[in-house]
Design a protein around this motif. Structure first.
Motif, mmCIF file in Angstrom:
data_model
loop_
_atom_site.group_PDB
_atom_site.id
_atom_site.type_symbol
_atom_site.label_atom_id
_atom_site.label_comp_id
_atom_site.label_asym_id
_atom_site.label_seq_id
_atom_site.Cartn_x
_atom_site.Cartn_y
_atom_site.Cartn_z
ATOM 1 N N GLN A 47 40.029 48.934 47.611
ATOM 2 C CA GLN A 47 38.957 47.951 47.406
ATOM 3 C C GLN A 47 38.449 48.136 45.977
ATOM 4 O O GLN A 47 37.901 49.176 45.639
ATOM 5 N N ARG A 48 38.643 47.143 45.117
ATOM 6 C CA ARG A 48 38.262 47.267 43.702
ATOM 7 C C ARG A 48 36.874 46.713 43.425
ATOM 8 O O ARG A 48 36.215 47.108 42.472
ATOM 9 N N ALA A 49 36.484 45.719 44.218
ATOM 10 C CA ALA A 49 35.156 45.102 44.096
ATOM 11 C C ALA A 49 34.876 44.454 45.435
ATOM 12 O O ALA A 49 35.751 44.457 46.322
ATOM 13 N N TYR A 50 33.684 43.869 45.593
ATOM 14 C CA TYR A 50 33.345 43.290 46.904
ATOM 15 C C TYR A 50 34.354 42.228 47.322
ATOM 16 O O TYR A 50 34.593 42.020 48.512
ATOM 17 N N ILE A 72 42.475 40.255 34.336
ATOM 18 C CA ILE A 72 42.572 41.646 33.874
ATOM 19 C C ILE A 72 43.881 42.302 34.365
ATOM 20 O O ILE A 72 44.346 43.285 33.767
ATOM 21 N N THR A 73 44.490 41.776 35.435
ATOM 22 C CA THR A 73 45.610 42.496 36.082
ATOM 23 C C THR A 73 46.791 42.810 35.133
ATOM 24 O O THR A 73 47.217 43.964 35.085
ATOM 25 N N PRO A 74 47.303 41.828 34.367
ATOM 26 C CA PRO A 74 48.426 42.196 33.482
ATOM 27 C C PRO A 74 47.987 43.124 32.354
ATOM 28 O O PRO A 74 48.779 43.927 31.858
ATOM 29 N N MET A 75 46.695 43.015 31.977
ATOM 30 C CA MET A 75 46.189 43.849 30.881
ATOM 31 C C MET A 75 46.163 45.327 31.314
ATOM 32 O O MET A 75 46.413 46.216 30.518
ATOM 33 N N ILE A 76 45.844 45.540 32.592
ATOM 34 C CA ILE A 76 45.829 46.911 33.106
ATOM 35 C C ILE A 76 47.242 47.495 33.052
ATOM 36 O O ILE A 76 47.445 48.644 32.646
ATOM 37 N N SER A 77 48.218 46.690 33.433
ATOM 38 C CA SER A 77 49.603 47.153 33.394
ATOM 39 C C SER A 77 50.003 47.487 31.949
ATOM 40 O O SER A 77 50.617 48.531 31.686
ATOM 41 N N ILE A 78 49.619 46.626 31.015
ATOM 42 C CA ILE A 78 49.965 46.837 29.599
ATOM 43 C C ILE A 78 49.283 48.106 29.068
ATOM 44 O O ILE A 78 49.916 48.946 28.416
ATOM 45 N N ILE A 80 39.427 42.721 25.371
ATOM 46 C CA ILE A 80 38.128 42.080 25.624
ATOM 47 C C ILE A 80 38.169 41.471 27.025
ATOM 48 O O ILE A 80 39.028 40.636 27.329
ATOM 49 N N CYS A 81 37.256 41.936 27.883
ATOM 50 C CA CYS A 81 37.203 41.445 29.269
ATOM 51 C C CYS A 81 35.952 40.611 29.454
ATOM 52 O O CYS A 81 34.851 41.079 29.159
ATOM 53 N N SER A 82 36.125 39.431 29.984
ATOM 54 C CA SER A 82 34.974 38.597 30.315
ATOM 55 C C SER A 82 34.882 38.457 31.833
ATOM 56 O O SER A 82 35.870 38.100 32.488
ATOM 57 N N ASP A 83 33.716 38.791 32.382
ATOM 58 C CA ASP A 83 33.476 38.619 33.817
ATOM 59 C C ASP A 83 32.145 37.910 34.000
ATOM 60 O O ASP A 83 31.384 37.751 33.049
ATOM 61 N N LYS A 84 31.872 37.537 35.262
ATOM 62 C CA LYS A 84 30.582 36.882 35.500
ATOM 63 C C LYS A 84 29.474 37.936 35.597
ATOM 64 O O LYS A 84 28.553 37.952 34.795
ATOM 65 N N THR A 85 29.586 38.809 36.589
ATOM 66 C CA THR A 85 28.503 39.774 36.818
ATOM 67 C C THR A 85 29.061 41.196 36.852
ATOM 68 O O THR A 85 30.283 41.396 36.896
ATOM 69 N N GLU A 86 28.162 42.178 36.913
ATOM 70 C CA GLU A 86 28.563 43.585 37.013
ATOM 71 C C GLU A 86 29.473 43.787 38.235
ATOM 72 O O GLU A 86 30.408 44.580 38.198
ATOM 73 N N GLN A 87 29.173 43.067 39.327
ATOM 74 C CA GLN A 87 29.912 43.256 40.579
ATOM 75 C C GLN A 87 31.359 42.738 40.468
ATOM 76 O O GLN A 87 32.201 43.069 41.289
ATOM 77 N N ASP A 88 31.607 41.888 39.486
ATOM 78 C CA ASP A 88 32.956 41.325 39.339
ATOM 79 C C ASP A 88 33.872 42.185 38.473
ATOM 80 O O ASP A 88 35.066 41.911 38.363
ATOM 81 N N MET A 89 33.295 43.216 37.845
ATOM 82 C CA MET A 89 34.120 44.045 36.952
ATOM 83 C C MET A 89 35.029 44.947 37.794
ATOM 84 O O MET A 89 34.568 45.589 38.725
ATOM 85 N N VAL A 90 36.310 44.962 37.453
ATOM 86 C CA VAL A 90 37.251 45.839 38.171
ATOM 87 C C VAL A 90 38.030 46.695 37.175
ATOM 88 O O VAL A 90 38.088 46.372 35.984
ATOM 89 N N PHE A 91 38.572 47.793 37.659
ATOM 90 C CA PHE A 91 39.391 48.716 36.864
ATOM 91 C C PHE A 91 38.596 49.394 35.737
ATOM 92 O O PHE A 91 39.193 49.845 34.767
ATOM 93 N N THR A 92 37.254 49.437 35.852
ATOM 94 C CA THR A 92 36.480 50.052 34.762
ATOM 95 C C THR A 92 36.742 51.564 34.681
ATOM 96 O O THR A 92 36.911 52.098 33.584
ATOM 97 N N GLU A 93 36.783 52.229 35.851
ATOM 98 C CA GLU A 93 37.046 53.683 35.825
ATOM 99 C C GLU A 93 38.439 53.973 35.295
ATOM 100 O O GLU A 93 38.637 54.911 34.513
ATOM 101 N N GLU A 94 39.399 53.159 35.723
ATOM 102 C CA GLU A 94 40.788 53.367 35.274
ATOM 103 C C GLU A 94 40.863 53.222 33.758
ATOM 104 O O GLU A 94 41.544 53.994 33.077
#
Ligand code: FAD
Length: 232
Positions: free
Chosen positions: A12-15, A114-120, A136-150
């Motif tokens: 589970q990466r985000a809600y 963000i998915t292909p960028m993570i692979s790259i 550069i990642c653009s998201d709507k809200t804090e809850q939409d951010m994924v892969f930040t720890e990675e």
């Protein structure tokens, strides 16, 4: 290549975002940035959809894709899957690839783009490439951010990786940028942008507006890779 594999892990990466991992067949080769199609069987009705591979070619044990859950039929079917349930996977497909051939790249992602960028980023980090990466990642809200720890982990290992986040509908607590990706932001955050190869991925309106922006900035098409996540 086509293969049927059981799900080995669900993260589970985000809600509303989940990653699904499958064993990676030895013969399955792909390049960072490519996608697969994942076909599910709903009582005999087969539906396949494309998903960028969010794992790196350096990860030999598994392949992973990451789905933004929408509440629609296919999405619900996937959301209900558990480990051991199988899916039919085919691929790899796609021309937005990175194999370490560029010294400087700029990655622009919108939402689940963000998915292909993570692979790259993972590929460049694992391979210890000299490529300088600005994401550069653009998201709507804090809850939409994924892969930040990675990404934080990768940054510790890879001094050539930089990440800039912007949130267009952030809460009051967000201290960072709130703008959509624009030419001013690119000029400020990536001053050597004219020397970079661009990778753009996100929902079609985001990709279209990034292409207009890059053209206005006199970046030729030959320096831009793009993947539009049609279906949204
Ligand atoms: C090359 C490529 C790579 C991709 N990679 C990814 C990825 O890594 N991760 C990811 O999450 N997605 C990715 N996608 C998009 C993905 O394939 C799906 O299209 C997307 O996830 C939506 O699928 P869905 O079944 O959840 O929604 P769908 O049911 O297909 O809905 C898609 C759109 O139709 C609208 N819609 C559908 N049903 C209704 C209805 N009954 N009433 C009103 N509106 C409706 C929805 O609002 C939505 O805008 C990629 C697409 C491409 C082309």
């Amino acid at each position: 290549m086509k293969f049927e594999e059981p799900v080995t892990e669900i993260i589970q990466r985000a809600y509303n975002v989940k990653s699904f991992r499958f064993n990676r067949p030895e013969a399955f080769d792909f390049k960072a940035g490519q996608y697969i199609t994942v076909t599910l069987d709903n009582n005999g009705k087969k539906t396949g959809k494309p998903f960028t591979i969010s794992s790196s070619p350096t990860e030999r044990e598994h392949i992973e894709f990451t789905k933004k859950l929408t509440g629609h039929e296919y999405s619900n079917l996937l959301d209900a899957m558990g480990t051991g349930d199988t899916a039919l996977i085919s691929g790899p497909f796609g021309k937005m690839t990175f194999e370490g051939e560029y010294e400087k790249i700029a990655l622009l992602s919108g939402g689940i783009g963000i998915t292909p960028m993570i692979s790259i980023c993972k590929y460049a980090t694992d391979m210890k490439l000299s490529t300088d990466i600005m994401l550069i990642c653009s998201d709507k809200t804090e809850q939409d951010m994924v892969f930040t720890e990675e990404l934080e982990d990768m940054k510790k290992e890879n001094p050539r990786l930089s990440v800039f986040n912007t949130l267009t509908r952030a809460s009051e607590n967000w201290k960072g940028c709130r703008d959509r990706i624009c030419s001013n932001m690119i000029e400020r955050e990536i001053p050597d942008y004219a020397e970079r190869i661009f990778y753009v991925c996100g929902p079609p309106p985001m990709v279209d507006s990034m292409m207009d922006m890059l053209h206005e900035m006199k970046i030729p098409d030959s320096m831009i890779y793009k993947e539009s996540l049609t279906g949204y």
